[in-house]
Design an enzyme around this catalytic site. Structure first.
Site, PDB file in Angstrom:
ATOM      1  N   SER B 326       0.808  -1.227   0.000  1.00 27.99           N
ATOM      2  CA  SER B 326       0.000   0.000   0.000  1.00 27.99           C
ATOM      3  C   SER B 326       0.836   1.270   0.000  1.00 27.99           C
ATOM      4  O   SER B 326       0.283   2.374  -0.086  1.00 27.99           O
ATOM      5  CB  SER B 326      -0.910   0.003   1.224  1.00 27.99           C
ATOM      6  OG  SER B 326      -1.727  -1.148   1.200  1.00 27.99           O
ATOM      7  N   ASP B 350     -17.792   0.984  -0.353  1.00 27.74           N
ATOM      8  CA  ASP B 350     -16.867  -0.064   0.083  1.00 27.74           C
ATOM      9  C   ASP B 350     -17.569  -1.119   0.924  1.00 27.74           C
ATOM     10  O   ASP B 350     -17.674  -0.978   2.137  1.00 27.74           O
ATOM     11  CB  ASP B 350     -15.736   0.582   0.889  1.00 27.74           C
ATOM     12  CG  ASP B 350     -14.766  -0.458   1.424  1.00 27.74           C
ATOM     13  OD1 ASP B 350     -14.780  -1.621   0.955  1.00 27.74           O
ATOM     14  OD2 ASP B 350     -13.966  -0.094   2.308  1.00 27.74           O
ATOM     15  N   ASP B 365     -10.825  -6.482   0.369  1.00 23.96           N
ATOM     16  CA  ASP B 365     -10.100  -5.443   1.092  1.00 23.96           C
ATOM     17  C   ASP B 365      -9.502  -6.099   2.321  1.00 23.96           C
ATOM     18  O   ASP B 365     -10.084  -7.010   2.907  1.00 23.96           O
ATOM     19  CB  ASP B 365     -11.078  -4.331   1.498  1.00 23.96           C
ATOM     20  CG  ASP B 365     -10.375  -3.070   1.941  1.00 23.96           C
ATOM     21  OD1 ASP B 365      -9.443  -3.170   2.793  1.00 23.96           O
ATOM     22  OD2 ASP B 365     -10.740  -1.979   1.443  1.00 23.96           O
ATOM     23  N   HIS B 375     -14.487  -0.284   5.002  1.00 29.15           N
ATOM     24  CA  HIS B 375     -14.072   0.814   5.891  1.00 29.15           C
ATOM     25  C   HIS B 375     -15.253   1.708   6.223  1.00 29.15           C
ATOM     26  O   HIS B 375     -15.392   2.162   7.351  1.00 29.15           O
ATOM     27  CB  HIS B 375     -12.982   1.653   5.215  1.00 29.15           C
ATOM     28  CG  HIS B 375     -11.707   0.882   5.019  1.00 29.15           C
ATOM     29  ND1 HIS B 375     -10.717   0.844   5.963  1.00 29.15           N
ATOM     30  CD2 HIS B 375     -11.267   0.103   3.999  1.00 29.15           C
ATOM     31  CE1 HIS B 375      -9.720   0.081   5.527  1.00 29.15           C
ATOM     32  NE2 HIS B 375     -10.062  -0.388   4.327  1.00 29.15           N
ATOM     33  N   CYS B 389      -7.530   2.005   2.195  1.00 24.69           N
ATOM     34  CA  CYS B 389      -8.682   1.295   1.651  1.00 24.69           C
ATOM     35  C   CYS B 389      -8.369   0.678   0.295  1.00 24.69           C
ATOM     36  O   CYS B 389      -8.107   1.369  -0.680  1.00 24.69           O
ATOM     37  CB  CYS B 389      -9.850   2.284   1.521  1.00 24.69           C
ATOM     38  SG  CYS B 389     -11.272   1.539   0.723  1.00 24.69           S
TER      39      CYS B 389
END
Lengths: 379, 613
Positions: B326, B350, B365, B375, B389
């Site tokens: 990430s 999400d 995720d 999230h 995310c």
């Protein structure tokens, strides 16, 4: 016959000229001056060659003093006495050599010395004078030119000590002693036909001897001797270094004590057998010429003494001693300059060492004895 | 006898003798002439030849090796020194009894059988007046033993040579590299004249990269030696020029902190001053003691290093190629903003997973397995960065396409060598459709774009690349090649500029704000390090998968072999408003970024503590 000879000096009348102080002292003045110059020059070179050691110079100076005393002493006896003593000296010398062969003292794989009451000496030195003296005695008391049977006796007289010395082993000394005897025969007037004949036989027998009698390793040793540069790290190294020393001296030299080859230890045996290289390096060709000049004058004076000798004994002895002296010079200077194989021969009166100096000066003592003999009228 | 009286013809005998004397004299003159000719030839004709030979005999040219340049950190802390190293040698010519001497030496100092063996080999090859080394690196006690006993050990010498010494051992091993003995291969490629008298050469790292500058120029002296090779006096001397000293950007204290933080783990830390491109810290663990290599490492030591599972010889900062995870999200976000595909207010729904249009596969995720949901119902940019995310970035990646990502991330220097001034740097991989066709001969699949969007899949970066990319974020687009060396002798070296990354200021603000939230936000993934922080830091966490997790399988750290645990990554810069440090940290198999961010905090703390801002 010996009676007749002994009478001869007494039979002659007045001297051709009044004897001077030198003659009374039985000294040949020109020869003495030349020898003094030569030994002084030798000491100068030795100081440098020994790494500027005053000790070495003093030691050699003492040998010179001893040698001059011996020379002076020997000059006091006339040639008749020397002639009479010659065969006895020869017999004594041969006896010593035989004793060496039986009970000699060894060093470096050779057996050359005899020890008598703590004093060690080398009998072959005696023969350096005894052989020419004996030849002079033997041929001098006979009609010259010598007959073949007399020559044969002389060759035998030469061969006995030479054979004993070769066995020590000391080939170099043996050859020099043999040469001194042969020079005597030559001076006595041996026929040319005989000389050339022998020479031809020697040449033609050399090839079969080389082919059939020598082992490979012996041939190799002889070849190395003849061409030292084939062995660059062994014997050849010495010759390369001495040639470098001589060559780099040039005309005027690097200066006294300034020779790099000698001062930096590149030269082997720089104060003994190879001392001429030091001289050539530091004094250049000038110095070599000076040395050769002194040698030539000494040789000329020695020949002159021989020519004026009053007896055959004196003439033959002078000729023999003079030529032997020259051979020393030639072999030493030729060997150091790479002309001749390396054999252990010192440069006369310059190389450090006691025995050779005393023997050489004793020879000059004999020359002086000859030169101051009473002169025959009408010569 | 008396009966045979011989009458001698005295005059005839004198004539004979006179004639023979003349012949003999002629012979003497001839031979003396020959001698004279010989001496004349040697001394006059060949004078030049023998003069030269005599000079060559006497005068020797000796190299004077230059002193190798020293290496300092930015504050003058010495990192690479030269120290005398003592070698025990024997001059065979002066040794009276070799076996007795060797035995006597054996009682004074340690002499291994291998030393003896090498000694005997060398002894056969050298001339008798050359010293033959027996033992290298005598210590003080051994030296003292030899000195005291020298009188009874003729021919034994102890010589000093300057030799590289790394006072901090393994702390700078990877950053500096090391020198070692010149090998035959190097011998063939170097200028041998320049290396006469030098036994060492830079093998790797800075020591190799700056070899020419560090080495200096060899000097000469002509010395007079005697036949035994002993030097009698120096005739002429041309001093060597010492090599240039290097002053690095590296900071000893920072390096120490980073090293300490990584202790016992496999990982790397690279810190860069974004304003200059100077590398402030460069640590790879585990490391090794560089001093081991200087005189030729023993095969036992070398095998231990080579065969270690932890690969201590591997410089992870420039050679380690890891999926960045990430940590690439800030750069992907910038790509989206700049492409006009998103704006800071743009939101993505999400549910905890993402599905490509027309594809039934769910792309999860990371938060799904923790919370069982996403999230938030709608995630905006700031939250996407702060909470990392995945769904937001899956969506963005799909719209950017892999080539769009490639082209934009390329501007940060990912996927190619940064050009840092050291050796062995690897390029990593920034995938594109062309890349995959070229490297694997396969077409690009849309699902793979999603992986790239969260720094997985084919994407590989080095810690150094991440640090450079972070400093581009910190300076809002200024891009410099990283540099270790700050001063080369008296010359300041500047890090070359790479084409700057020009972007809308509002876009930078939005991304930096998101990164600030990572550390300082209520739900930031690195909020654990914000406590007690007296400055503001922008960061981004990352977790790189080491093994693929099967669809819908649950990742359970405890059940996975330690070596298969995820790598923990973290990039950060600080202080927020005027960044003076950008840092990238990776902890191999650390489990997650929580292994990495405390290290970054400690390094930044140490830096800002020292840097009055």
């Amino acid at each position: 016959m010996s009676e007749y000879l002994r009478q001869m000096p007494e039979n002659v009348g007045p001297l051709t000229r009044p004897p001077g102080v030198a003659t009374k002292l039985h000294v040949d003045a020109p020869l003495l001056v030349l020898l003094l110059l030569l030994t002084a020059y030798g000491l100068l070179v030795l100081y440098s060659a020994s790494g500027q050691s005053m000790d070495a110079v003093v030691r050699q100076g003492r040998y010179f003093v001893l040698a001059y005393v011996v020379m002076f002493a020997m000059a006091q006896f006339n040639t008749v006495r020397w002639s009479r003593w010659s065969p006895w000296g020869y017999l004594l010398g041969v006896a010593f050599l035989a004793a060496v062969a039986v009970a000699g003292v060894g060093a470096k794989g050779a057996q050359r010395w005899l020890e008598l009451g703590g004093f060690r000496f080398q009998p072959s030195e005696i023969m350096k004078l005894a052989v020419p003296m004996t030849i002079a005695w033997y041929l001098g008391s006979r009609v010259l030119p010598p007959a073949s049977r007399h020559i044969a006796v002389c060759l035998l007289l030469i061969a006995i000590p030479c054979g004993l010395i070769i066995r020590q082993p000391d080939l170099g000394t043996s050859l020099l002693i043999g040469a001194s005897g042969l020079f005597g025969i030559f001076m006595a007037g041996i026929s040319w036909r005989f000389i050339f004949g022998t020479g031809l036989v020697a040449i033609f027998s050399a090839w079969p001897a080389w082919m059939f009698m020598l082992e490979d390793y012996q041939k190799q040793r002889i070849l190395t001797l003849l061409n030292p540069e084939s062995d660059k790290l062994g014997a050849g190294w010495n010759i390369i270094q001495s040639k470098t020393a001589i060559g780099s001296g040039g005309w005027s030299g690097k200066g006294w004590t300034q020779g790099t080859q000698s001062q930096l230890d590149f030269l082997p045996e720089s104060h003994t057998d190879f001392i001429i290289a030091v001289l050539a390096e530091e004094f250049g060709l000038q110095g070599v010429l000076l040395l050769l000049g002194l040698y030539i004058l000494i040789l000329l004076r020695a020949f002159w003494i021989g020519l004026n000798a009053q007896s055959s004994y004196g003439r033959i002895l002078c000729g023999s001693i003079t030529l032997t002296f020259f051979v020393y010079i030639f072999v030493n200077m030729g060997m150091v300059a790479g002309l001749l194989p390396v054999v252990g021969v010192p440069l006369p009166l310059v190389s450090a060492g006691g025995t050779s100096v005393v023997t050489l000066m004793a020879g000059f003592g004999l020359l002086m004895a000859v030169s101051t003999e009473k002169r025959v009228v009408g010569q | 006898m008396a009966s045979r009286v011989v009458l001698k013809d005295t005059q005839r005998e004198q004539r004979i003798f006179g004639a023979r004397s003349l012949v003999a004299l002629g012979f003497v003159v001839l031979l003396l002439g020959l001698l004279l000719a010989r001496y004349y030839n040697l001394q006059i004709n060949e004078f030049e030849v023998y003069s030269t030979a005599s000079e060559r005999n006497r005068v020797q040219l000796q190299p004077l090796p230059p002193k190798r340049g020293l290496i300092y950190d930015r504050n003058g802390v010495l990192l690479a020194d030269n120290r005398p190293s003592y070698t025990l040698s024997l001059i065979l010519e002066r040794v009276e009894d070799l076996e007795a001497t060797l035995a006597a030496l054996g009682e004074l100092v340690t002499i291994e059988d291998s030393d003896l063996e090498k000694f005997r080999t060398r002894a056969r090859q050298r001339r008798p007046y050359d010293p033959v080394p027996l033992r290298f690196r005598l210590n003080d006690v051994e030296q003292a033993y030899i000195a005291v006993n020298r009188h009874r050990l003729p021919g034994v010498t102890v010589e000093a040579q300057l030799q590289r010494y790394y006072p901090h051992g393994e702390l700078f091993a990877h950053a500096l590299g090391y020198v070692g003995r010149i090998n035959t291969q190097e011998m063939a490629s170097i200028d041998q004249a320049a290396y006469r008298g030098t036994f060492h050469i830079g093998k790797i790292g800075l020591e190799r990269r700056y070899e020419n500058e560090l080495h200096g120029e060899v000097g000469y002296q002509t010395v007079e030696t005697n036949a035994h090779g002993r030097v009698l006096r120096v005739l002429e001397r041309f001093d060597p020029s010492p090599g240039e000293d290097l002053i690095l950007h590296l900071d000893y204290e920072l390096q120490r902190v980073a090293h300490e933080q990584l202790a016992g783990r496999r990982g790397a830390v690279v810190a860069i001053d974004p304003l200059t491109g100077g590398v402030l810290a460069m640590v790879s663990t585990p490391a090794f003691d560089s001093n081991l290599f200087v005189n030729g490492i023993s095969s036992r030591d070398y095998n231990a290093l080579r065969d270690s599972r932890d690969v201590p010889l591997f410089n992870r900062t420039v050679q380690g190629q890891y999926p960045p995870g990430s940590t690439v999200k800030p750069m992907i976000a910038m790509a989206g903003l700049e492409a006009g595909l998103i704006d800071p207010e743009f939101t993505v729904p999400d549910p905890g997973w993402y599905r490509l249009p027309g594809d039934r596969r769910r792309y999860r995720d990371w938060i799904l397995r923790i919370r069982g949901t996403g999230h938030a119902p709608e995630v905006d940019l700031k939250m996407a960065l702060a909470e990392s995310c995945d769904v937001y970035f899956y969506d963005l990646a799909r719209r950017l396409t892999v080539d769009g990502i490639h082209n934009y991330l390329d501007l940060y220097g990912l996927g190619r060598r940064t050009g840092i001034d050291t050796t062995a740097e690897r390029p990593g991989v920034l995938p594109s459709k062309d890349w995959k066709r070229g490297a694997l001969g396969q077409p690009w699949y849309p699902g793979e774009t999603l992986s790239v969007g969260i720094g997985q899949g084919y994407m590989l970066t080095t810690p150094l690349q991440l640090a450079v990319a972070t400093s581009v974020l910190a300076t809002r687009g200024e891009h410099r090649e990283p540099r270790l060396v700050q001063w080369l002798g008296d010359d300041a070296l500047e890090a070359p500029m790479v084409a700057p990354l020009i972007a809308d200021g509002a876009h930078w603000d939005a991304v930096v704000e998101g990164m600030r939230e990572v550390v300082h936000g209520r739900r930031g993934t690195a909020k654990a390090i914000a406590r007690g922080m007296e400055y503001e830091m922008a960061g981004k966490t990352g977790t790189a998968q080491v093994i693929g997790i099967a669809q819908d399988a649950v990742y359970d750290e405890d059940e996975i072999d330690e070596r298969h645990r995820n790598h923990g990554l973290f990039i950060a810069f600080a202080p927020l408003e005027a960044p003076t440090i950008a840092v990238a940290v990776i902890v191999e198999n650390g489990g997650g970024s929580s292994a990495a961010y405390p290290i970054a905090r400690a390094v930044v703390d140490a830096w800002l503590d020292r840097e009055p801002s």
